[in-house]
Design a protein around this motif. Sequence first.
Motif, PDB file in Angstrom:
ATOM      1  N   SER A  59       1.238   0.941  51.216  1.00  0.00           N
ATOM      2  CA  SER A  59       0.962  -0.400  50.750  1.00  0.00           C
ATOM      3  C   SER A  59       0.122  -0.479  49.577  1.00  0.00           C
ATOM      4  CB  SER A  59       0.866  -1.274  52.087  1.00  0.00           C
ATOM      5  OG  SER A  59       1.671  -1.499  53.068  1.00  0.00           O
ATOM      6  N   MET A  60      -0.924   0.261  49.739  1.00  0.00           N
ATOM      7  CA  MET A  60      -2.065   0.081  48.519  1.00  0.00           C
ATOM      8  C   MET A  60      -1.236   0.746  47.163  1.00  0.00           C
ATOM      9  SD  MET A  60      -5.471   0.868  50.306  1.00  0.00           S
ATOM     10  CE  MET A  60      -6.495   0.381  48.921  1.00  0.00           C
ATOM     11  N   ALA A  61      -0.595   1.888  47.514  1.00  0.00           N
ATOM     12  CA  ALA A  61      -0.054   2.355  46.279  1.00  0.00           C
ATOM     13  C   ALA A  61       1.357   1.876  45.678  1.00  0.00           C
ATOM     14  CB  ALA A  61       0.521   3.893  46.868  1.00  0.00           C
ATOM     15  N   PHE A  62       2.042   0.998  46.679  1.00  0.00           N
ATOM     16  CA  PHE A  62       2.926  -0.014  45.982  1.00  0.00           C
ATOM     17  C   PHE A  62       2.557  -1.115  45.173  1.00  0.00           C
ATOM     18  CE2 PHE A  62       6.933  -2.414  47.694  1.00  0.00           C
ATOM     19  CZ  PHE A  62       7.784  -2.182  46.529  1.00  0.00           C
ATOM     20  N   SER A  63       1.240  -1.618  45.835  1.00  0.00           N
ATOM     21  CA  SER A  63       0.827  -2.769  45.314  1.00  0.00           C
ATOM     22  C   SER A  63       0.225  -2.394  43.802  1.00  0.00           C
ATOM     23  CB  SER A  63      -0.243  -3.334  46.000  1.00  0.00           C
ATOM     24  OG  SER A  63       0.430  -3.823  47.398  1.00  0.00           O
ATOM     25  N   PHE A  71       3.876  -6.944  37.737  1.00  0.00           N
ATOM     26  CA  PHE A  71       4.387  -7.583  38.887  1.00  0.00           C
ATOM     27  C   PHE A  71       3.122  -7.444  39.853  1.00  0.00           C
ATOM     28  CE2 PHE A  71       8.174  -5.630  36.838  1.00  0.00           C
ATOM     29  CZ  PHE A  71       8.760  -6.882  36.572  1.00  0.00           C
ATOM     30  N   THR A  72       2.608  -8.676  39.915  1.00  0.00           N
ATOM     31  CA  THR A  72       1.536  -8.985  40.745  1.00  0.00           C
ATOM     32  C   THR A  72       2.168  -9.232  42.428  1.00  0.00           C
ATOM     33  OG1 THR A  72      -0.282  -9.372  39.290  1.00  0.00           O
ATOM     34  CG2 THR A  72      -0.767 -10.167  41.448  1.00  0.00           C
ATOM     35  N   PRO A  73       2.113  -8.413  43.443  1.00  0.00           N
ATOM     36  CA  PRO A  73       2.549  -8.857  44.604  1.00  0.00           C
ATOM     37  C   PRO A  73       1.909 -10.081  45.213  1.00  0.00           C
ATOM     38  CG  PRO A  73       1.492  -6.776  44.888  1.00  0.00           C
ATOM     39  CD  PRO A  73       1.423  -6.972  43.244  1.00  0.00           C
ATOM     40  N   ALA A 116       8.902   1.288  44.672  1.00  0.00           N
ATOM     41  CA  ALA A 116       8.539   1.612  46.116  1.00  0.00           C
ATOM     42  C   ALA A 116       8.821   3.050  46.220  1.00  0.00           C
ATOM     43  CB  ALA A 116       9.751   0.767  46.855  1.00  0.00           C
ATOM     44  N   GLU A 117      10.087   3.625  45.628  1.00  0.00           N
ATOM     45  CA  GLU A 117      10.181   5.026  45.801  1.00  0.00           C
ATOM     46  C   GLU A 117       9.144   5.945  45.128  1.00  0.00           C
ATOM     47  OE1 GLU A 117      12.097   8.116  47.246  1.00  0.00           O
ATOM     48  OE2 GLU A 117      12.834   6.312  47.608  1.00  0.00           O
ATOM     49  N   GLY A 118       8.571   5.438  44.148  1.00  0.00           N
ATOM     50  CA  GLY A 118       7.450   6.184  43.580  1.00  0.00           C
ATOM     51  C   GLY A 118       6.064   6.133  44.326  1.00  0.00           C
ATOM     52  N   ALA A 119       6.088   5.096  45.027  1.00  0.00           N
ATOM     53  CA  ALA A 119       4.838   4.781  45.639  1.00  0.00           C
ATOM     54  C   ALA A 119       5.166   5.903  47.179  1.00  0.00           C
ATOM     55  CB  ALA A 119       4.631   3.430  46.326  1.00  0.00           C
ATOM     56  N   LYS A 120       6.286   5.852  47.575  1.00  0.00           N
ATOM     57  CA  LYS A 120       6.426   6.585  48.621  1.00  0.00           C
ATOM     58  C   LYS A 120       6.243   8.223  48.291  1.00  0.00           C
ATOM     59  CE  LYS A 120      10.235   8.814  49.855  1.00  0.00           C
ATOM     60  NZ  LYS A 120      11.755   9.359  50.196  1.00  0.00           N
ATOM     61  N   GLU A 121       6.524   8.640  47.147  1.00  0.00           N
ATOM     62  CA  GLU A 121       6.340   9.915  46.626  1.00  0.00           C
ATOM     63  C   GLU A 121       4.928  10.297  46.478  1.00  0.00           C
ATOM     64  OE1 GLU A 121       9.002  12.259  46.602  1.00  0.00           O
ATOM     65  OE2 GLU A 121      10.224  10.982  47.385  1.00  0.00           O
ATOM     66  N   ASN A 122       4.170   9.521  45.914  1.00  0.00           N
ATOM     67  CA  ASN A 122       2.971   9.678  45.351  1.00  0.00           C
ATOM     68  C   ASN A 122       1.520   9.197  46.043  1.00  0.00           C
ATOM     69  OD1 ASN A 122       3.901  11.181  42.991  1.00  0.00           O
ATOM     70  ND2 ASN A 122       4.734   9.307  42.456  1.00  0.00           N
ATOM     71  N   CYS A 123       1.728   8.448  47.303  1.00  0.00           N
ATOM     72  CA  CYS A 123       0.561   7.893  47.891  1.00  0.00           C
ATOM     73  C   CYS A 123       0.182   9.254  48.475  1.00  0.00           C
ATOM     74  CB  CYS A 123       1.059   6.776  48.935  1.00  0.00           C
ATOM     75  SG  CYS A 123       1.534   7.290  50.521  1.00  0.00           S
ATOM     76  N   ILE A 135      10.469  11.882  54.973  1.00  0.00           N
ATOM     77  CA  ILE A 135       9.956  10.545  55.191  1.00  0.00           C
ATOM     78  C   ILE A 135      11.068   9.681  54.332  1.00  0.00           C
ATOM     79  CG2 ILE A 135       8.096   8.929  53.900  1.00  0.00           C
ATOM     80  CD1 ILE A 135       6.266  11.483  53.745  1.00  0.00           C
ATOM     81  N   THR A 136      11.433   8.412  54.988  1.00  0.00           N
ATOM     82  CA  THR A 136      12.507   7.740  54.689  1.00  0.00           C
ATOM     83  C   THR A 136      11.839   6.491  54.354  1.00  0.00           C
ATOM     84  OG1 THR A 136      12.979   6.811  56.728  1.00  0.00           O
ATOM     85  CG2 THR A 136      14.059   8.970  56.079  1.00  0.00           C
ATOM     86  N   LEU A 137      12.393   5.606  53.303  1.00  0.00           N
ATOM     87  CA  LEU A 137      12.048   4.430  52.920  1.00  0.00           C
ATOM     88  C   LEU A 137      13.076   3.244  52.991  1.00  0.00           C
ATOM     89  CD1 LEU A 137       9.639   2.734  51.661  1.00  0.00           C
ATOM     90  CD2 LEU A 137      10.385   3.679  49.304  1.00  0.00           C
ATOM     91  N   SER A 138      12.715   2.261  53.444  1.00  0.00           N
ATOM     92  CA  SER A 138      13.477   0.931  53.451  1.00  0.00           C
ATOM     93  C   SER A 138      12.649  -0.183  52.838  1.00  0.00           C
ATOM     94  CB  SER A 138      14.302   0.618  54.740  1.00  0.00           C
ATOM     95  OG  SER A 138      14.771  -0.815  54.702  1.00  0.00           O
ATOM     96  N   ALA A 139      13.225  -0.657  51.648  1.00  0.00           N
ATOM     97  CA  ALA A 139      12.282  -1.559  50.919  1.00  0.00           C
ATOM     98  C   ALA A 139      12.977  -2.736  50.418  1.00  0.00           C
ATOM     99  CB  ALA A 139      11.773  -0.777  49.532  1.00  0.00           C
TER     100      ALA A 139
END
Length: 142
Positions: A59-63, A71-73, A116-123, A135-139
């Motif tokens: 969540s932090m990496a995605f934000s 884009f400020t979430p 989202a995919e970048g955050a999944k790969e890099n957090c 690791i799977t992702l549904s965003a």
Amino acid sequence: MPIRTASARWSGNLTEGSGTIKTGKGGYEGNYSFKSRFEEGEGTNPEELIGAAHAGCFSMAFSKGLADAGFTPTSVETTAKVHLDKGDAGFGVTRIDLETVGDVPGIDEGTFQKIAEGAKENCPISRLLSPGAEITLSAKLA
């Protein structure tokens, strides 16, 4: 960077014993047992704590990725479903399903998914866990 700590105490044998897990700064303390880990008993377990760490890190990496792209979430809410399975070598975490919903004004679906995919790969927690677990992702956009 500071070193983070956590501790656990276990009393008794595997199936009838019990223990406590706590974070170093006192943010969390909980009970755990064989039943809370391998059945549906009360308390927490190491896999839930891994899930909480992964959901928080993602969540932090995605934000950050969203903000870096302009884009400020408003919010990012993530659930991590940690799969503990028994294999030939014993029990192991085999998969983590990340499910996230982001309220992000002004973003298009393609950009949202790419970030989202970048955050999944890099957090950091994903990088730690991905060599041994899928690791799977549904965003979804809120």
